[in-house]
Every structure is written in C-alpha cells, then in structure tokens.
Design a protein around this motif. Structure first.
Motif, PDB file in Angstrom:
ATOM      1  N   UNK A   1       0.834  -1.205   0.000  1.00 29.46           N
ATOM      2  CA  UNK A   1       0.000   0.000   0.000  1.00 29.46           C
ATOM      3  C   UNK A   1       0.869   1.255   0.000  1.00 29.46           C
ATOM      4  N   UNK A   2       1.984   1.210   0.714  1.00 32.69           N
ATOM      5  CA  UNK A   2       2.907   2.342   0.710  1.00 32.69           C
ATOM      6  C   UNK A   2       3.478   2.569  -0.687  1.00 32.69           C
ATOM      7  N   UNK A   3       3.828   1.483  -1.347  1.00 35.84           N
ATOM      8  CA  UNK A   3       4.377   1.595  -2.702  1.00 35.84           C
ATOM      9  C   UNK A   3       3.363   2.214  -3.659  1.00 35.84           C
ATOM     10  N   UNK A   4       2.108   1.787  -3.536  1.00 34.49           N
ATOM     11  CA  UNK A   4       1.058   2.343  -4.400  1.00 34.49           C
ATOM     12  C   UNK A   4       0.852   3.836  -4.116  1.00 34.49           C
ATOM     13  N   UNK A   5       0.918   4.203  -2.843  1.00 33.99           N
ATOM     14  CA  UNK A   5       0.736   5.612  -2.486  1.00 33.99           C
ATOM     15  C   UNK A   5       1.928   6.448  -2.946  1.00 33.99           C
ATOM     16  N   UNK A   6       3.142   5.934  -2.755  1.00 33.95           N
ATOM     17  CA  UNK A   6       4.342   6.672  -3.138  1.00 33.95           C
ATOM     18  C   UNK A   6       4.415   6.892  -4.645  1.00 33.95           C
ATOM     19  N   UNK A   7       3.871   5.955  -5.417  1.00 34.30           N
ATOM     20  CA  UNK A   7       3.891   6.077  -6.872  1.00 34.30           C
ATOM     21  C   UNK A   7       2.738   6.924  -7.402  1.00 34.30           C
ATOM     22  N   UNK A   8       1.845   7.325  -6.512  1.00 32.08           N
ATOM     23  CA  UNK A   8       0.703   8.129  -6.922  1.00 32.08           C
ATOM     24  C   UNK A   8      -0.497   7.321  -7.373  1.00 32.08           C
ATOM     25  N   UNK A   9      -0.416   6.007  -7.246  1.00 27.65           N
ATOM     26  CA  UNK A   9      -1.511   5.149  -7.700  1.00 27.65           C
ATOM     27  C   UNK A   9      -2.730   5.258  -6.798  1.00 27.65           C
ATOM     28  N   UNK A  10      -2.500   5.401  -5.497  1.00 29.21           N
ATOM     29  CA  UNK A  10      -3.595   5.428  -4.523  1.00 29.21           C
ATOM     30  C   UNK A  10      -3.471   6.658  -3.632  1.00 29.21           C
ATOM     31  N   UNK A  11      -4.579   7.329  -3.417  1.00 31.26           N
ATOM     32  CA  UNK A  11      -4.617   8.491  -2.536  1.00 31.26           C
ATOM     33  C   UNK A  11      -5.415   8.128  -1.285  1.00 31.26           C
ATOM     34  N   UNK A  12      -4.949   8.637  -0.145  1.00 32.65           N
ATOM     35  CA  UNK A  12      -5.529   8.253   1.141  1.00 32.65           C
ATOM     36  C   UNK A  12      -5.993   9.462   1.945  1.00 32.65           C
ATOM     37  N   UNK A  13      -6.919   9.202   2.861  1.00 30.38           N
ATOM     38  CA  UNK A  13      -7.267  10.157   3.894  1.00 30.38           C
ATOM     39  C   UNK A  13      -7.603   9.374   5.158  1.00 30.38           C
ATOM     40  N   UNK A  14      -8.177  10.055   6.145  1.00 33.97           N
ATOM     41  CA  UNK A  14      -8.419   9.421   7.451  1.00 33.97           C
ATOM     42  C   UNK A  14      -9.539  10.164   8.156  1.00 33.97           C
ATOM     43  N   UNK A  15     -10.018   9.586   9.219  1.00 31.69           N
ATOM     44  CA  UNK A  15     -11.040  10.246  10.038  1.00 31.69           C
ATOM     45  C   UNK A  15     -10.630  10.187  11.499  1.00 31.69           C
ATOM     46  N   UNK A  16     -10.669  11.327  12.158  1.00 35.56           N
ATOM     47  CA  UNK A  16     -10.357  11.373  13.583  1.00 35.56           C
ATOM     48  C   UNK A  16     -11.592  11.232  14.457  1.00 35.56           C
ATOM     49  N   UNK A  17     -12.773  11.405  13.853  1.00 36.45           N
ATOM     50  CA  UNK A  17     -14.003  11.323  14.640  1.00 36.45           C
ATOM     51  C   UNK A  17     -14.956  10.238  14.157  1.00 36.45           C
ATOM     52  N   UNK A  18     -14.532   9.477  13.140  1.00 31.65           N
ATOM     53  CA  UNK A  18     -15.365   8.398  12.637  1.00 31.65           C
ATOM     54  C   UNK A  18     -16.319   8.788  11.542  1.00 31.65           C
ATOM     55  N   UNK A  19     -16.320  10.066  11.154  1.00 31.63           N
ATOM     56  CA  UNK A  19     -17.267  10.530  10.153  1.00 31.63           C
ATOM     57  C   UNK A  19     -16.651  11.502   9.156  1.00 31.63           C
ATOM     58  N   UNK A  20     -16.091  12.607   9.652  1.00 34.02           N
ATOM     59  CA  UNK A  20     -15.544  13.645   8.789  1.00 34.02           C
ATOM     60  C   UNK A  20     -14.179  13.245   8.242  1.00 34.02           C
ATOM     61  N   UNK A  21     -13.983  13.510   6.941  1.00 31.21           N
ATOM     62  CA  UNK A  21     -12.766  13.088   6.258  1.00 31.21           C
ATOM     63  C   UNK A  21     -12.241  14.226   5.392  1.00 31.21           C
ATOM     64  N   UNK A  22     -10.997  14.676   5.587  1.00 28.58           N
ATOM     65  CA  UNK A  22     -10.423  15.678   4.679  1.00 28.58           C
ATOM     66  C   UNK A  22     -10.264  15.102   3.271  1.00 28.58           C
ATOM     67  N   UNK A  23     -10.613  15.893   2.274  1.00 25.68           N
ATOM     68  CA  UNK A  23     -10.394  15.525   0.860  1.00 25.68           C
ATOM     69  C   UNK A  23     -11.110  14.236   0.456  1.00 25.68           C
ATOM     70  N   UNK A  24     -12.232  13.939   1.056  1.00 25.29           N
ATOM     71  CA  UNK A  24     -12.906  12.669   0.799  1.00 25.29           C
ATOM     72  C   UNK A  24     -13.196  12.454  -0.686  1.00 25.29           C
ATOM     73  N   UNK A  25     -13.590  13.509  -1.394  1.00 25.88           N
ATOM     74  CA  UNK A  25     -14.022  13.362  -2.780  1.00 25.88           C
ATOM     75  C   UNK A  25     -12.875  13.065  -3.746  1.00 25.88           C
ATOM     76  N   UNK A  26     -11.631  13.273  -3.317  1.00 27.79           N
ATOM     77  CA  UNK A  26     -10.511  13.113  -4.257  1.00 27.79           C
ATOM     78  C   UNK A  26      -9.510  12.048  -3.799  1.00 27.79           C
ATOM     79  N   UNK A  27      -9.899  11.206  -2.828  1.00 24.75           N
ATOM     80  CA  UNK A  27      -9.034  10.101  -2.417  1.00 24.75           C
ATOM     81  C   UNK A  27      -9.726   8.780  -2.728  1.00 24.75           C
ATOM     82  N   UNK A  28      -8.959   7.696  -2.594  1.00 27.57           N
ATOM     83  CA  UNK A  28      -9.473   6.363  -2.899  1.00 27.57           C
ATOM     84  C   UNK A  28      -9.860   5.569  -1.656  1.00 27.57           C
TER      85      UNK A  28
END
Length: 308
Positions: free
Chosen positions: A101-128
């Motif tokens: 997964x790190x390799x895919x992210x480093x190559x630009x193949x996969x974009x990631x985000x996260x949630x600190x509250x279980x609901x809201x996600x930064x950049x949700x519409x443009x990550x995988x």
C-alpha cells in the motif's frame, strides 16, 4: 547539538518553493479552488515523480527513505503555496500502511485520507481509501460545503471507528502547514507596506502598520520553533510527541489566523476583496484551527499533563 537544517533539507526546501511558485501561483490556486474538482489531478503524478509522496517511505517500498523532518519541510512549503490536494491526508496515513500500500501511495496510484471522529474526512471526494480505527474503507460519502474550497471536507456514508492513533502526526503536519500560511501572509503584508505610499512615504514607516507586522513576525517564528520541535519528536518517536504536537497545532493555528487578519488589515480595502489571495489563506488557517478541536481543546490537554 546542531539544530540547523542539513544542506539536503535546505535543497529540498528550495526545490519545493521553486516548483510550487511556478506550478501553483495564487491565481491558479484560486482557479482550482473555484473549480468543480477543486484541484489538479495531474499534479499528483508530478508530486510522485518528485519523490514527495514517498519521502517517509522506505526505499524497499518505493520511497526515498527519508523521514518526517524532510516531510515537515514539504508540509510547510505546501501550506505556504496553499496547495489544493490530498498531500496532507495521504502522508499522515502512510506509516500505518503495509509495504504494498505504501508503494502504491508513493507512486501516486492510490490516494488516502483518514477520520479522527469516525465521520468527517479531509479531501474525501478526491481520495481512494480512508483509514479508520479498524482498518480502511472505500472513500464513499458526501462532500460538505465549508469555507475552505482548497481543502474540502466529506462525511462517510457509514460511520467508522475513529483513527485516534493518527492525531499526533496530523497535528504536527497541520502546525507546519500553519507556519507556511503565516509566512506567506507576512510576506504579503511586508511587500504591501513597502510599496504602498501615503503622503509620499511607504506606509510601513507608520507605527499602525509596522507594529502589527512586527507582531506577525514574532508569532510566525515562535510557531515555527514549536512546529519543528513537534516534527523532531514525531521523527524520533519521542514520548513527548503527542503533547508537543497538540501544543504546536494550537499555537501555530491561532498564530496563522492572527497573522492573516493583520495582513488583511495592513492591505486596507484591497485586503477584503475576493480577488486578493489573502482570504484563501485566512480560510485555510481557520480550517486548521478547527480541525480535531479548537486550540482551547489542545491547551486543555497540555494543562492536564502539566498539572497531573
């Protein structure tokens, strides 16, 4: 002990500033922010080619094998340029991913985000994918209308466990972004104070202008010191990292908001116009200030630690 940046880190900063100044001047950032997508997807491949997406990823996993201090330089510079894209959210997640997964992210193949509250996600519409407290889920949900069009929030379709373990790294990264925002807003204020004249003299000679700019300089440098202390703690896995990151995020975010407000005031009427880029920096500063709880929340955490 040497607290200075290495020549390699300074070279990374110079290269980042040159690239971002050329590819993302203020007028282009404004155009992207006002577009439907909100960013330039092609830029992601460019960041991957530069090695920025894998700066903290091992060479075995396709990264450059550096660390969070080098990543910190990039967070500050991308904040200064107000880069619209999921760099912050992806790099916060990277250390928690497996090698593939790190390799895919480093190559630009996969974009990631996260949630600190279980609901809201930064950049949700443009990550995988979105990292949660229980693993990862597909980036599915609704985009929310917020003041900052350069970093859009989304809400997951199905609530998930919060990824609390990412808070320290996220706060440190946001503190660095806030420093970049403060620096750019300060530069705008200084430039205007030097070139704008009243009564045949630059307005910067008047105390009503020079004193707020001086205050902004002090705020920016204090924030930078604290933010890079947090970056060092994260890079070294220091036990103080959670506390220092919280303190840095609180201080740097508040400072960025204040520096932007002073810069707008220094500019007078033009500072309040939609055409001037300062309002976008101001909105990103407020986004950072609110994310994960306002500074009062982080200061309460620091206070609880200090008083036991």
């Amino acid at each position: 002990m040497d607290f200075a940046f290495t020549e390699e880190q300074e070279q990374l900063r110079r290269e980042a500033r040159s690239f971002l100044s050329e590819r993302f001047p203020a007028e282009r950032v404004a155009g992207l922010a006002d577009s439907e997508a909100g960013w330039d997807e092609q830029s992601w491949a460019e960041l991957a080619e530069l090695g920025w997406l894998g700066v903290s990823v091992s060479e075995e996993a396709g990264g450059t094998g550096l660390g969070f201090l080098e990543e910190a330089v990039l967070h500050e510079e991308l904040g200064r340029a107000l880069y619209p894209g999921p760099f912050f959210s992806t790099l916060v997640v990277l250390p928690e991913l497996g090698p593939e997964e790190q390799a895919d992210a480093a190559s630009g193949k996969t974009r990631w985000s996260f949630t600190l509250d279980g609901s809201l996600v930064p950049d949700l519409a443009i990550v995988d994918r979105v990292l949660t407290g229980d693993g990862s889920v597909a980036a599915e949900g609704e985009t929310l209308e917020t003041m900052d069009a350069t970093r859009r929030f989304g809400r997951l379709t199905e609530p998930a466990a919060p990824a609390e373990h990412l808070r320290t790294r996220a706060f440190a990264a946001l503190a660095l972004e806030a420093v970049g925002i403060s620096q750019r807003a300060l530069e705008y204020a200084i430039e205007h104070a030097k070139t704008r004249e009243q009564f045949g003299k630059p307005i910067g000679i008047y105390q009503a202008i020079s004193h707020p700019i001086s205050d902004s300089y002090v705020d920016t440098e204090l924030s930078r010191s604290l933010a890079y202390w947090a970056a060092w703690c994260v890079a070294e896995n220091d036990e103080q990292a959670p506390l220092v990151a919280a303190a840095a995020k609180a201080r740097a975010a508040e400072a960025a908001v204040a520096v932007c407000e002073r810069a707008i005031q220094v500019h007078g009427g033009i500072g309040f116009t939609w055409e001037h880029p300062l309002h976008r920096y101001y909105k990103r500063a407020q986004w950072i200030e609110a994310f994960g709880g306002y500074p009062a929340v982080q200061r309460a955490e620091v206070a609880r630690h200090l008083v036991g």
